[in-house]
Design an enzyme around this catalytic site. Sequence first.
Site, PDB file in Angstrom:
ATOM      1  N   GLU A   1       0.847  -1.184   0.000  1.00  0.00           N
ATOM      2  CA  GLU A   1       0.000   0.000   0.000  1.00  0.00           C
ATOM      3  C   GLU A   1       0.887   1.240   0.000  1.00  0.00           C
ATOM      4  OE1 GLU A   1      -1.630   1.056   4.318  1.00  0.00           O
ATOM      5  OE2 GLU A   1      -2.254  -0.945   3.722  1.00  0.00           O
TER       6      GLU A   1
ATOM      7  N   HIS B   1      -1.823  -6.536  11.171  1.00  0.00           N
ATOM      8  CA  HIS B   1      -2.817  -7.476  10.641  1.00  0.00           C
ATOM      9  C   HIS B   1      -2.702  -8.870  11.259  1.00  0.00           C
ATOM     10  CE1 HIS B   1      -2.749  -4.975   6.609  1.00  0.00           C
ATOM     11  NE2 HIS B   1      -3.343  -4.317   7.590  1.00  0.00           N
TER      12      HIS B   1
ATOM     13  N   ASN C   1      -5.404  -6.160   2.718  1.00  0.00           N
ATOM     14  CA  ASN C   1      -5.816  -5.730   4.057  1.00  0.00           C
ATOM     15  C   ASN C   1      -7.021  -6.552   4.501  1.00  0.00           C
ATOM     16  OD1 ASN C   1      -4.949  -3.621   2.082  1.00  0.00           O
ATOM     17  ND2 ASN C   1      -4.454  -2.570   3.967  1.00  0.00           N
TER      18      ASN C   1
HETATM   19  P1  FAD Z   1     -10.732  -6.340  16.504  1.00  0.00           P
HETATM   20  O1  FAD Z   1     -11.192  -5.311  15.536  1.00  0.00           O
HETATM   21  O2  FAD Z   1      -9.337  -6.332  16.952  1.00  0.00           O
HETATM   22  O3  FAD Z   1     -11.729  -6.314  17.739  1.00  0.00           O
HETATM   23  C1  FAD Z   1     -11.515  -7.053  18.913  1.00  0.00           C
HETATM   24  C2  FAD Z   1     -12.073  -6.281  20.107  1.00  0.00           C
HETATM   25  O4  FAD Z   1     -12.126  -7.138  21.247  1.00  0.00           O
HETATM   26  C3  FAD Z   1     -11.222  -5.083  20.515  1.00  0.00           C
HETATM   27  O5  FAD Z   1     -12.043  -3.937  20.614  1.00  0.00           O
HETATM   28  C4  FAD Z   1     -10.640  -5.488  21.870  1.00  0.00           C
HETATM   29  O6  FAD Z   1     -10.444  -4.392  22.749  1.00  0.00           O
HETATM   30  C5  FAD Z   1     -11.689  -6.447  22.402  1.00  0.00           C
HETATM   31  N1  FAD Z   1     -11.178  -7.444  23.352  1.00  0.00           N
HETATM   32  C6  FAD Z   1     -10.034  -8.177  23.241  1.00  0.00           C
HETATM   33  N2  FAD Z   1      -9.928  -9.033  24.276  1.00  0.00           N
HETATM   34  C7  FAD Z   1     -11.013  -8.851  25.069  1.00  0.00           C
HETATM   35  C8  FAD Z   1     -11.454  -9.436  26.291  1.00  0.00           C
HETATM   36  N3  FAD Z   1     -10.761 -10.427  26.875  1.00  0.00           N
HETATM   37  N4  FAD Z   1     -12.599  -8.982  26.829  1.00  0.00           N
HETATM   38  C9  FAD Z   1     -13.317  -7.989  26.235  1.00  0.00           C
HETATM   39  N5  FAD Z   1     -12.939  -7.394  25.068  1.00  0.00           N
HETATM   40  C10 FAD Z   1     -11.801  -7.823  24.490  1.00  0.00           C
HETATM   41  N6  FAD Z   1      -7.276  -3.567   8.082  1.00  0.00           N
HETATM   42  C11 FAD Z   1      -7.768  -3.273   6.853  1.00  0.00           C
HETATM   43  O7  FAD Z   1      -8.488  -4.079   6.266  1.00  0.00           O
HETATM   44  N7  FAD Z   1      -7.503  -2.051   6.273  1.00  0.00           N
HETATM   45  C12 FAD Z   1      -6.701  -1.115   6.864  1.00  0.00           C
HETATM   46  O8  FAD Z   1      -6.495  -0.016   6.307  1.00  0.00           O
HETATM   47  C13 FAD Z   1      -6.133  -1.429   8.145  1.00  0.00           C
HETATM   48  N8  FAD Z   1      -5.299  -0.550   8.779  1.00  0.00           N
HETATM   49  C14 FAD Z   1      -4.860  -0.840  10.060  1.00  0.00           C
HETATM   50  C15 FAD Z   1      -4.102   0.112  10.741  1.00  0.00           C
HETATM   51  C16 FAD Z   1      -3.721  -0.124  12.060  1.00  0.00           C
HETATM   52  C17 FAD Z   1      -2.884   0.897  12.788  1.00  0.00           C
HETATM   53  C18 FAD Z   1      -4.117  -1.330  12.705  1.00  0.00           C
HETATM   54  C19 FAD Z   1      -3.738  -1.602  14.137  1.00  0.00           C
HETATM   55  C20 FAD Z   1      -4.885  -2.268  12.030  1.00  0.00           C
HETATM   56  C21 FAD Z   1      -5.255  -2.043  10.701  1.00  0.00           C
HETATM   57  N9  FAD Z   1      -6.038  -2.959  10.007  1.00  0.00           N
HETATM   58  C22 FAD Z   1      -6.489  -2.669   8.741  1.00  0.00           C
HETATM   59  C23 FAD Z   1      -6.408  -4.273  10.602  1.00  0.00           C
HETATM   60  C24 FAD Z   1      -7.867  -4.350  11.081  1.00  0.00           C
HETATM   61  O9  FAD Z   1      -8.189  -3.221  11.864  1.00  0.00           O
HETATM   62  C25 FAD Z   1      -8.060  -5.666  11.874  1.00  0.00           C
HETATM   63  O10 FAD Z   1      -7.764  -6.735  10.996  1.00  0.00           O
HETATM   64  C26 FAD Z   1      -9.467  -5.831  12.397  1.00  0.00           C
HETATM   65  O11 FAD Z   1      -9.814  -4.778  13.276  1.00  0.00           O
HETATM   66  C27 FAD Z   1      -9.634  -7.163  13.124  1.00  0.00           C
HETATM   67  O12 FAD Z   1     -11.011  -7.367  13.390  1.00  0.00           O
HETATM   68  P2  FAD Z   1     -11.515  -8.386  14.484  1.00  0.00           P
HETATM   69  O13 FAD Z   1     -13.001  -8.384  14.478  1.00  0.00           O
HETATM   70  O14 FAD Z   1     -10.811  -9.678  14.285  1.00  0.00           O
HETATM   71  O15 FAD Z   1     -10.965  -7.836  15.901  1.00  0.00           O
END
Ligand code: FAD
Length: 497
Positions: free
Chosen positions: A353, A438, A476
Amino acid sequence: ANGARVPVLVVGTGYGGSVTALRLAQAGVDVHMIEMGMAWDTPGSDGKIFANTTTPDHRSFWLRTRTKQPLSNFLGFPIDKNIPKYTGILDAEEFAGIMVYQGRGVGGGSLVNGGMAVTPKRENFAGILPSVNADEMYSTYYPRANAGLGVTSVDQRWWENAPCYQYARVGRKHAQRSGFPFVFVPNVYDWDYMKAEEAGTVPKSALAGEVIYGNNAGKKSLQKTYIAQIKSTGRVTITTLHKVTSVAPAAGGGYTVLIDEINTTGDTVATKSVTADRVFFAAGSVGTSKLLVKLKATGALPNLNNEVGKGWGDNGNVMCGRANHMWDATGKLQSSMPTAGIDNWAAGGAFAEVAPLPTGIETYASFYLSITNTPHRAEFSWNAATGKVDLSWQTAWKQTSINMAKTIFDKINQKEGTIYRTDLFGTYKIWGDHLTYHPLGGAVLNKATDNYGRLHGYPGLYVMDGSLIPGNVTVNPFVTITALAERNIENIIANDL
Ligand code: FAD
């Protein structure tokens, strides 16, 4: 409340959790979501909910006393600084071989990410999730996810002249001069809002460089899409600053869930017990994997199978900067929302990217986050001595990713007569190879779970987040995480409720 019995408890409020809660609520089920981070709905003393990228403060990091910025140095100077310990938005979670950046709060990673909303190429899908029917994904669930997330493409006519995308046009010129395909990628940012930022008629967000510590406007995080819809169902409660620590079968059926209530410095102020008929793990790849590995090893969920904790990868992330000539200025105004990438996946195993360096000054640098086709996969395991979960990732494994990224940037440097920047990740360090944005895997679909996320061994327990995806999505990840959750929850609602 302590002692309550609920039909459904969802751990985490990121992409997987939000899809789960919305679709269950629409099917008439009451849902309780538990989130360890904050709500992020109240402005601080500066009138803003989120801190700026260039001025991190207590809101920016999860329980750290010093910032851990992805780019640790600039022009030879370390840029990290002390901050008060607080339940801030970006977690730089350290394992022995890698730093894993994650969002914390209602909306999970959607609060901190770059909004790049990329559907993988259809021809690559069989390598990403081999047990999933690709026809269904591309005809039904990817379109549903893209609609639910509010994914759109930038207006290319505007983009061609916008000062804030000069860096991306320089990125295109260099990619094309070296013969690489340059591709536009969709985003969840509100482009009309960005145009208004440019015109000066609204407060600036992407054009003020806001991204990894949150966007105060413009970006359609989950709070503005799935979670807004969740709230309008009236069937979902979201409890913040509560962390799930245990899930175990309850005597009278269902599962006993132990939850720590924490304060904003991370201390546990109360411990609660709730009984849930069904529990959906959506704590993210790292959060869900850590919980499951611990619960299996400590005897709370001993029948989880041996796939739990396995198949974890970093999506091949590696960062680098290139130093341009003075006639290739990248612009002091850089939109924090990337719009494009360099696709050398088929030939060299890298999709890069074209990323901003929103410093507010002219840097003459081109900056890239590459996603690479690395074969390396790590495993989470319970460390009884420390009472923590370890990850077996080896820093040296990143060399494979560096080599793949070099298939793009060595060639561009040669063609342009330019060099890598050596000042962004430490002194004389070219590659940002210590981190990932990621995290993926740890409870892989059709291995730790059935083909729809049902955990083997425990009826009523499900995995719904990035931990289902075995380490790499070629692009991503959040669109694929959302689409897979849409697919799985539809099957679960039809068959299990
Ligand atoms: P998450 O979105 O990580 O959600 C998990 C949630 O569970 C969090 O809010 C956490 O606080 C909570 N949690 C964890 N453990 C517990 C617990 N024991 N009890 C209660 N709550 C808990 N992806 C893209 O596709 N495009 C992008 O441009 C992109 N840019 C990024 C930039 C950055 C800086 C970062 C850090 C990530 C980026 N990503 C991007 C990746 C993307 O954000 C993640 O892949 C995605 O958020 C993961 O989704 P998820 O549902 O698996 O979990």
